[in-house]
Design an enzyme around this catalytic site. Structure first.
Site, PDB file in Angstrom:
ATOM      1  N   ARG A 159     104.891 -23.024 -45.356  1.00  0.00           N
ATOM      2  CA  ARG A 159     104.044 -21.861 -45.714  1.00  0.00           C
ATOM      3  C   ARG A 159     102.583 -22.087 -45.335  1.00  0.00           C
ATOM      4  O   ARG A 159     101.660 -21.730 -46.077  1.00  0.00           O
ATOM      5  CB  ARG A 159     104.138 -21.564 -47.216  1.00  0.00           C
ATOM      6  N   SER A 174     107.456 -13.834 -53.509  1.00  0.00           N
ATOM      7  CA  SER A 174     107.237 -15.114 -54.212  1.00  0.00           C
ATOM      8  C   SER A 174     105.739 -15.354 -54.371  1.00  0.00           C
ATOM      9  O   SER A 174     105.004 -15.341 -53.382  1.00  0.00           O
ATOM     10  CB  SER A 174     107.827 -16.271 -53.402  1.00  0.00           C
ATOM     11  N   GLU A 203     101.331 -18.953 -53.196  1.00  0.00           N
ATOM     12  CA  GLU A 203     101.676 -18.584 -51.825  1.00  0.00           C
ATOM     13  C   GLU A 203     100.873 -17.330 -51.449  1.00  0.00           C
ATOM     14  O   GLU A 203     100.413 -17.173 -50.329  1.00  0.00           O
ATOM     15  CB  GLU A 203     103.185 -18.290 -51.742  1.00  0.00           C
TER      16      GLU A 203
END
Ligand code: FAD
Length: 351
Positions: A171, A247, A344
């Site tokens: 990520r 998320s 995130e």
């Protein structure tokens, strides 16, 4: 290009949160982008590049600068016969940064090109995919990216970054660093295979195949895309129904020894190998089983009933409501496991 003023951003983010952009422009090609960058430079404005707004919490105060909404489209396919740099049995697919990600994945699957199928139904644009190296169901986009083309916000220079220069990790990429944030991604090139086995290694896909008693011959490329869409539709909220950015936190990666110590207290805690002496823990498991956040709600903000990693705006939640709940979740995980949860989703304010 037409530059608008005081454009409310809540309708441009999937969380449905965000105040006004002082200036707002939609760019459809490189020339539009150049004009927009010149405008920002002449006025000394900070720039925020917006794709589908599906991975951000925009400030309630909005953005005191120029928001550039990237709608650069176009998809081309190059074979070895067109370009000798394309490896045997692959196609180089080049897509404009403003192409909608899932429609793009659908197009590659229709053409029977392997590599992006498990990344189906992720919201957002092609241009944002390399920024956080999107991933799902056992694949990260980094495995297919051949190059990223981007324009420098100050010099207007168009540069091409190789896969290695993108410096992808979990990520994360070069485009999240202060240096990388100086660029606007314009096109992305992907190398996709003509023949391969679709990636069905991930446990949720395996479980689905078992439950639906699918034979090996049934598991075509299109079928894998359909399976992923089916699983995701049941597990994740639709951005049509709720405000959300998917998320909210990354899965923490911790030393094996720390994980083994945690097992004494939480014997069911799952883990995945993440390199030498490191393990990845599903943050959703901790948030659900240790902190009990699944389905938790405070006014208009809450945690999705089917996935403890996903925050939801049920109506009129503000930036502050989301941040407060996120802080609460981070604090609980820290207190109970000593693990630091990392976000995130990106918080966007004026600078
Ligand atoms: C329901 C749901 C499910 C999701 N599932 C997943 C998942 O499975 N896996 C996953 O990895 N993510 C997932 N996400 C997160 C999100 O969809 C991805 O991160 C997506 O790539 C964001 O794309 P976007 O165009 O909406 O980016 P935005 O939210 O608009 O922008 C995100 C960041 O990228 C930058 N950016 C965008 N376009 C450009 C550009 N052209 N040039 C330079 N910078 C740019 C922005 O400035 C910002 O910093 C999910 C989100 C939702 C709402």
């Amino acid at each position: 290009v037409t530059i608008s003023e005081n454009v409310l951003l809540n309708t441009y983010t999937t969380f449905r949160i965000g105040g006004p952009a002082r200036f707002f422009v939609v760019v459809k090609n490189i020339l539009d982008l150049t004009d927009a960058l010149v405008f920002a430079q002449q006025k000394g404005l900070p720039i925020f590049v917006l794709g589908g707004g599906s991975n951000i919490v925009m400030s309630d105060n909005g953005f005191d600068g120029l928001v550039i909404k990237n709608e650069i489209t176009g998809i081309t396919f190059q074979e070895k016969a067109d370009n000798p740099d394309v490896p045997e049995n692959t196609t180089l697919v080049i897509a404009g940064a403003g192409e909608e990600w899932d429609a793009f994945v659908g197009t590659t699957v229709e053409k029977n090109l392997f590599g992006l199928e498990t990344l189906s139904l992720i919201p957002g644009t092609v241009g944002a995919a390399p920024v956080q190296n999107i991933g799902a169901y056992g694949t990260e986009v980094k495995t297919t990216v051949r190059f990223v083309e981007a324009m420098h916000k100050e010099t207007g220079e168009l540069c091409t970054f190789t896969n290695a220069q993108c410096d992808f990790s979990y990520r994360n990429s070069f485009f999240k660093t202060p240096e990388g944030k100086k660029y606007v991604i314009t096109r992305v090139g992907f190398i996709l295979k003509h023949h391969d086995k679709p990636n069905i290694s991930y446990r949720d896909i395996q479980k689905y195949i078992e439950e639906h008693k699918l034979a090996e011959v049934d598991i075509t490329l299109q079928k894998v895309r359909d399976i992923v869409i089916d699983i995701r539709t049941n597990k994740l909220p639709s951005v049509k129904d709720y405000g959300t950015a998917g998320s909210f936190f990354k899965n923490p990666i911790i030393p094996k020894a720390e994980y083994e110590a945690l097992l004494q207290q939480y014997p069911m805690m799952p883990h995945y190998p993440a390199g030498e002496e490191l393990v990845k823990i599903p943050a959703a498991w901790i948030l659900d089983n240790v902190c009990g956040f699944k389905g938790y709600r405070e006014g208009d903000v809450g945690v999705y009933k089917n996935q403890a990693l996903v925050l939801v705006n049920y109506g009129n939640a503000t930036e502050k409501d989301v941040k407060n709940l996120a802080e609460k979740m981070i604090a609980c995980v820290k207190e109970k496991t000593n693990i630091n949860l990392e976000r995130e989703v990106e918080y966007i304010s004026e600078k």
